[in-house]
Write a protein that holds these residues in place. Structure first.
Motif, PDB file in Angstrom:
ATOM      1  N   ARG A 119      14.948   7.098 -34.717  1.00 25.20           N
ATOM      2  CA  ARG A 119      15.682   8.054 -35.951  1.00 25.20           C
ATOM      3  C   ARG A 119      14.550   8.091 -36.803  1.00 25.20           C
ATOM      4  O   ARG A 119      14.857   7.967 -38.520  1.00 25.20           O
ATOM      5  CB  ARG A 119      16.585   6.917 -36.525  1.00 25.20           C
ATOM      6  N   GLU A 120      13.632   7.981 -36.813  1.00 24.73           N
ATOM      7  CA  GLU A 120      12.466   7.861 -38.050  1.00 24.73           C
ATOM      8  C   GLU A 120      11.790   9.730 -38.341  1.00 24.73           C
ATOM      9  O   GLU A 120      11.099   9.313 -39.714  1.00 24.73           O
ATOM     10  CB  GLU A 120      11.035   6.985 -37.910  1.00 24.73           C
ATOM     11  N   GLU A 121      12.681  10.211 -37.246  1.00 18.81           N
ATOM     12  CA  GLU A 121      12.417  11.704 -38.167  1.00 18.81           C
ATOM     13  C   GLU A 121      13.481  12.441 -37.134  1.00 18.81           C
ATOM     14  O   GLU A 121      14.107  12.332 -35.970  1.00 18.81           O
ATOM     15  CB  GLU A 121      11.110  12.208 -37.320  1.00 18.81           C
ATOM     16  N   ILE A 122      14.246  13.585 -38.141  1.00 24.70           N
ATOM     17  CA  ILE A 122      15.723  14.126 -37.155  1.00 24.70           C
ATOM     18  C   ILE A 122      14.732  15.659 -36.642  1.00 24.70           C
ATOM     19  O   ILE A 122      13.634  16.426 -37.624  1.00 24.70           O
ATOM     20  CB  ILE A 122      16.570  14.904 -38.154  1.00 24.70           C
ATOM     21  N   ILE A 123      14.393  16.358 -35.573  1.00 23.95           N
ATOM     22  CA  ILE A 123      14.615  17.117 -34.610  1.00 23.95           C
ATOM     23  C   ILE A 123      15.174  17.969 -34.376  1.00 23.95           C
ATOM     24  O   ILE A 123      15.831  18.224 -33.324  1.00 23.95           O
ATOM     25  CB  ILE A 123      13.297  17.174 -33.707  1.00 23.95           C
ATOM     26  N   LEU A 124      14.795  19.267 -34.845  1.00 21.77           N
ATOM     27  CA  LEU A 124      16.468  20.387 -34.356  1.00 21.77           C
ATOM     28  C   LEU A 124      15.395  21.350 -33.816  1.00 21.77           C
ATOM     29  O   LEU A 124      14.952  22.540 -34.320  1.00 21.77           O
ATOM     30  CB  LEU A 124      17.071  20.878 -35.423  1.00 21.77           C
ATOM     31  N   VAL A 125      15.780  21.038 -32.691  1.00 25.63           N
ATOM     32  CA  VAL A 125      15.027  22.258 -31.937  1.00 25.63           C
ATOM     33  C   VAL A 125      15.688  22.733 -30.423  1.00 25.63           C
ATOM     34  O   VAL A 125      15.629  22.865 -29.662  1.00 25.63           O
ATOM     35  CB  VAL A 125      13.790  21.899 -30.672  1.00 25.63           C
ATOM     36  N   SER A 126      17.366  22.262 -30.658  1.00 27.37           N
ATOM     37  CA  SER A 126      17.820  22.088 -29.856  1.00 27.37           C
ATOM     38  C   SER A 126      18.655  23.699 -29.469  1.00 27.37           C
ATOM     39  O   SER A 126      18.589  24.494 -30.506  1.00 27.37           O
ATOM     40  CB  SER A 126      19.353  22.051 -30.082  1.00 27.37           C
ATOM     41  N   LYS A 127      18.322  24.078 -28.629  1.00 27.41           N
ATOM     42  CA  LYS A 127      18.646  25.638 -27.724  1.00 27.41           C
ATOM     43  C   LYS A 127      19.633  26.450 -28.443  1.00 27.41           C
ATOM     44  O   LYS A 127      20.548  27.088 -29.025  1.00 27.41           O
ATOM     45  CB  LYS A 127      18.761  26.241 -26.196  1.00 27.41           C
ATOM     46  N   ALA A 128      20.971  25.606 -29.001  1.00 26.19           N
ATOM     47  CA  ALA A 128      22.063  25.621 -29.176  1.00 26.19           C
ATOM     48  C   ALA A 128      22.042  26.094 -30.536  1.00 26.19           C
ATOM     49  O   ALA A 128      22.886  27.261 -31.203  1.00 26.19           O
ATOM     50  CB  ALA A 128      23.292  24.028 -29.298  1.00 26.19           C
ATOM     51  N   LEU A 129      21.463  25.496 -31.399  1.00 26.83           N
ATOM     52  CA  LEU A 129      21.448  26.096 -32.726  1.00 26.83           C
ATOM     53  C   LEU A 129      20.727  27.856 -32.610  1.00 26.83           C
ATOM     54  O   LEU A 129      20.541  28.640 -34.253  1.00 26.83           O
ATOM     55  CB  LEU A 129      20.230  25.390 -33.347  1.00 26.83           C
ATOM     56  N   SER A 130      20.174  28.785 -31.801  1.00 31.57           N
ATOM     57  CA  SER A 130      20.192  29.514 -31.733  1.00 31.57           C
ATOM     58  C   SER A 130      21.253  30.576 -31.244  1.00 31.57           C
ATOM     59  O   SER A 130      20.430  31.770 -30.750  1.00 31.57           O
ATOM     60  CB  SER A 130      18.107  30.153 -31.219  1.00 31.57           C
ATOM     61  N   ASP A 131      21.841  29.554 -30.336  1.00 35.46           N
ATOM     62  CA  ASP A 131      22.768  30.480 -29.380  1.00 35.46           C
ATOM     63  C   ASP A 131      23.884  31.761 -30.763  1.00 35.46           C
ATOM     64  O   ASP A 131      24.807  30.522 -31.306  1.00 35.46           O
ATOM     65  CB  ASP A 131      23.934  29.501 -28.824  1.00 35.46           C
ATOM     66  N   PRO A 132      24.202  32.279 -30.723  1.00 37.41           N
ATOM     67  CA  PRO A 132      25.455  33.335 -31.967  1.00 37.41           C
ATOM     68  C   PRO A 132      26.510  32.504 -31.703  1.00 37.41           C
ATOM     69  O   PRO A 132      27.173  32.702 -32.053  1.00 37.41           O
ATOM     70  CB  PRO A 132      25.342  34.366 -30.444  1.00 37.41           C
ATOM     71  N   GLN A 133      26.975  31.937 -29.985  1.00 37.03           N
ATOM     72  CA  GLN A 133      28.667  31.602 -30.032  1.00 37.03           C
ATOM     73  C   GLN A 133      28.386  30.392 -30.686  1.00 37.03           C
ATOM     74  O   GLN A 133      29.164  29.414 -30.933  1.00 37.03           O
ATOM     75  CB  GLN A 133      28.973  31.436 -28.141  1.00 37.03           C
ATOM     76  N   PHE A 134      27.208  29.802 -30.391  1.00 35.20           N
ATOM     77  CA  PHE A 134      27.293  27.888 -31.169  1.00 35.20           C
ATOM     78  C   PHE A 134      26.980  27.863 -32.413  1.00 35.20           C
ATOM     79  O   PHE A 134      28.421  26.992 -33.475  1.00 35.20           O
ATOM     80  CB  PHE A 134      25.925  27.124 -30.682  1.00 35.20           C
ATOM     81  N   GLN A 135      27.004  29.176 -32.882  1.00 36.65           N
ATOM     82  CA  GLN A 135      27.102  29.385 -34.638  1.00 36.65           C
ATOM     83  C   GLN A 135      27.958  30.172 -35.287  1.00 36.65           C
ATOM     84  O   GLN A 135      28.655  29.180 -35.877  1.00 36.65           O
ATOM     85  CB  GLN A 135      25.673  30.868 -34.670  1.00 36.65           C
ATOM     86  N   LYS A 136      28.212  30.304 -34.256  1.00 33.09           N
ATOM     87  CA  LYS A 136      29.982  30.681 -34.381  1.00 33.09           C
ATOM     88  C   LYS A 136      31.046  29.804 -34.836  1.00 33.09           C
ATOM     89  O   LYS A 136      31.788  29.144 -35.578  1.00 33.09           O
ATOM     90  CB  LYS A 136      31.124  31.867 -33.546  1.00 33.09           C
ATOM     91  N   LYS A 137      30.737  28.866 -33.566  1.00 29.63           N
ATOM     92  CA  LYS A 137      31.583  27.619 -33.820  1.00 29.63           C
ATOM     93  C   LYS A 137      31.230  26.834 -35.424  1.00 29.63           C
ATOM     94  O   LYS A 137      32.131  26.412 -35.654  1.00 29.63           O
ATOM     95  CB  LYS A 137      31.155  26.597 -32.819  1.00 29.63           C
ATOM     96  N   LEU A 138      29.816  26.478 -35.450  1.00 22.36           N
ATOM     97  CA  LEU A 138      29.442  25.958 -36.361  1.00 22.36           C
ATOM     98  C   LEU A 138      30.574  26.672 -38.338  1.00 22.36           C
ATOM     99  O   LEU A 138      30.302  25.528 -38.840  1.00 22.36           O
ATOM    100  CB  LEU A 138      28.118  25.834 -36.922  1.00 22.36           C
ATOM    101  N   ARG A 139      30.327  27.969 -37.958  1.00 17.91           N
ATOM    102  CA  ARG A 139      31.076  28.484 -39.511  1.00 17.91           C
ATOM    103  C   ARG A 139      32.154  27.741 -39.594  1.00 17.91           C
ATOM    104  O   ARG A 139      32.834  28.086 -40.937  1.00 17.91           O
ATOM    105  CB  ARG A 139      30.915  30.274 -39.299  1.00 17.91           C
ATOM    106  N   GLN A 140      33.317  27.575 -38.510  1.00 13.86           N
ATOM    107  CA  GLN A 140      34.440  27.676 -38.478  1.00 13.86           C
ATOM    108  C   GLN A 140      34.681  25.592 -38.498  1.00 13.86           C
ATOM    109  O   GLN A 140      35.851  25.372 -39.005  1.00 13.86           O
ATOM    110  CB  GLN A 140      34.555  27.434 -37.311  1.00 13.86           C
ATOM    111  N   ILE A 141      33.409  24.629 -39.009  1.00 16.29           N
ATOM    112  CA  ILE A 141      33.983  23.677 -39.495  1.00 16.29           C
ATOM    113  C   ILE A 141      33.831  23.485 -40.975  1.00 16.29           C
ATOM    114  O   ILE A 141      33.109  24.091 -41.471  1.00 16.29           O
ATOM    115  CB  ILE A 141      32.508  23.290 -38.752  1.00 16.29           C
ATOM    116  N   ASN A 142      34.674  22.204 -41.101  1.00 14.28           N
ATOM    117  CA  ASN A 142      34.080  21.495 -42.906  1.00 14.28           C
ATOM    118  C   ASN A 142      33.662  20.964 -42.713  1.00 14.28           C
ATOM    119  O   ASN A 142      34.252  19.493 -42.273  1.00 14.28           O
ATOM    120  CB  ASN A 142      35.826  21.894 -42.637  1.00 14.28           C
TER     121      ASN A 142
END
Length: 496
Positions: A119-142
């Protein structure tokens, strides 16, 4: 002939040198900031001066006066998670106006960290973040109520308590690595005004301003205010509507300001009374450094009236000159028998600042639909009315005749709009509102706005349209069915 050739070469060389000097000057204007929730690697960002890239161990580039937007993904089509003035240190608490959004942003980043064991660094390299379907899910969160969206995301979310502990540890990292003795605010002998917004009561019920009671002279809903000045001798408190919510006999809701406790005369208390205080009051006499008025802590103590178990975040933006404090109850524990879900915001500015956001003019409204798609429309606000037009290739029409569709009724939650006044206060833009449609059916919207830019008008206004579900214990649970973002419109030329 040789002279002419030499002259041509010399001119070309000088031209090249001038260009290089210009580039050097441009490069020297670039500053480095850091997104710290632990240093975060992999957030895409873009500034108002067209700098962009990915954070690297938190680092990002910006120019003085820039507004920076951070995206949870690989480009600007990804979910924007924060828009704020560029500065040396950016944190989740600085990047949002509400307590729950700050903590939930940390929860989301930690849950998407590719190295959860470190937890000394947060690394955001997950393939999910470039997945259009996952981005659609992210847009629905509050991000104000992340737990309601966890099933949509399909990921394991860290708890509120773990995120709070992580923010507390991140504050230690910031204090160790970004210490500065530079005074950025001198509060002494200056009159300040605190706006207090109650977002949730101790049960976790959302606090709404009821527009049906707007004309009542003693109704302020979940908004309080106090005015004070720190001097070397002590603190003066001036007449104001006060910061007392609810009543012991329950005749006044815990979400409503009790005006019977308003300040009616000037009060004075000697400075010794505040000897142990931190924040703006604690540093007023010697002047406040960045670390004096930026921080995050978990409070867990007996204040002789009630046991406090909550997060407290304080942040000061030197560009907007806004000081924010956000409190969020962390639930019950051994010494806390009640639900302890209260949330509140304190917004502090100079009393003579008179800041507001002028709504007259063009706005872009982006709505994230339930199927994950995006709907864009252009709004013209004028004379208390809201008119709409469709954008053309991301550009809004500038001719008034194009705005033929009157959508004032569906934007009745913009409770600050009146025929003779279109200016909104920061309190109005951060208060949940109970409003009524043309059939007098009650509707609910939570607003959130973090000012950006010197004139406060370059931020993003979040509009969360909700309905309320009441459980068998009588506790309200807001269910968000539509999320929109509104930005003051800038045409393509002015964005360059």
């Amino acid at each position: 002939m040789m002279k002419r050739t030499f002259s041509a070469i010399t001119l070309a060389t000088i031209s090249h040198l001038v260009m290089s000097a210009s580039e050097i000057q441009a490069a020297s204007d670039i500053q480095t900031g850091y997104f710290i929730d632990s240093p975060v690697t992999g957030l895409y960002y873009q500034t108002s001066s067209s700098l962009d890239g990915f954070t690297d161990k938190g680092a990002f580039n910006y120019k003085d006066g820039d507004v920076v937007t951070f995206y949870l993904g690989t480009n600007k089509s990804a979910l924007p998670i924060a828009t704020l003035s560029g500065q040396e240190v950016v944190t989740p608490t600085l990047a949002s106006a509400t307590p729950s959004r700050s903590v939930n942003l940390t929860r989301l980043l930690l849950s998407l960290d590719s190295t959860p064991g470190n937890r000394e660094e947060i690394i955001l390299v997950s393939k999910a973040l470039s997945d259009p379907q996952f981005q659609k899910k992210l847009r629905q969160i509050n991000l104000q109520a992340l737990d309601a969206s966890k099933d949509k995301l399909g990921i394991d979310l860290v708890s509120v308590q773990e995120a709070a502990r992580h923010l507390d540890e991140s504050q230690t990292y910031i204090e160790k690595n970004f210490t500065s003795e530079e005074v950025i605010l001198r509060p002494l002998n200056t009159k300040f005004r605190n706006i207090i917004i109650k977002r949730r009561d101790w049960q976790g019920n959302l606090c709404f301003f009821d527009v049906a009671r707007k004309s009542s002279p003693d109704y302020y809903g979940p908004i309080g205010s106090m005015t004070y000045m720190v001097t070397a001798e002590g603190i003066y408190e001036y007449p104001d509507i006060g910061d007392y919510f609810g009543s012991t006999d329950s005749s006044v809701s815990g979400c409503e300001l009790n005006t019977k406790h308003r300040y009616t005369e000037v009060l004075f208390e000697p400075i010794e009374v505040f000897a142990e205080w931190g924040g703006l009051i604690g540093c007023a006499i010697q002047g406040c450094t960045r670390n004096d008025i930026n921080g995050f802590t978990i409070e867990d103590y007996d204040d002789e009236i009630d046991w406090k178990y909550r997060t407290v975040a304080i942040n000061y933006d030197p560009n907007t000159q806004l000081l924010m404090q956000k409190n969020q109850g962390l639930g019950p524990k051994e010494n806390v028998s009640h639900l302890n879900r209260s949330e509140s915001i304190w917004l502090t500015t100079r009393a003579d600042a008179n800041h507001h956001v002028d709504f007259d003019g063009l706005w872009q409204e982006t709505t994230y639909l339930s199927d994950g798609n995006i709907d864009n429309q252009c709004l013209l606000v004028t004379g208390g009315k809201v008119l709409s037009a469709a954008p053309d290739d991301d550009e809004c029409p500038t001719g008034i005749k194009a705005y033929a569709n009157d959508v004032t009724a569906s934007h009745g939650d913009m409770w600050w709009l009146e025929p003779a006044n279109s200016k909104a206060t920061l309190a109005q833009l951060n208060t949940a509102v109970k409003w009524y449609d043309t059939n007098t059916k009650p509707r609910y919207t939570s607003w959130e706005y973090l000012p950006a830019g010197e004139n406060w008008e370059q931020g993003v206004l979040y509009r969360l349209q909700q309905h309320i579900v009441v459980d068998n214990k009588g506790i309200q649970h807001p269910q968000t069915h539509l999320i929109s973002e509104l930005k003051k419109y800038q045409n393509r030329e002015s964005r360059k």
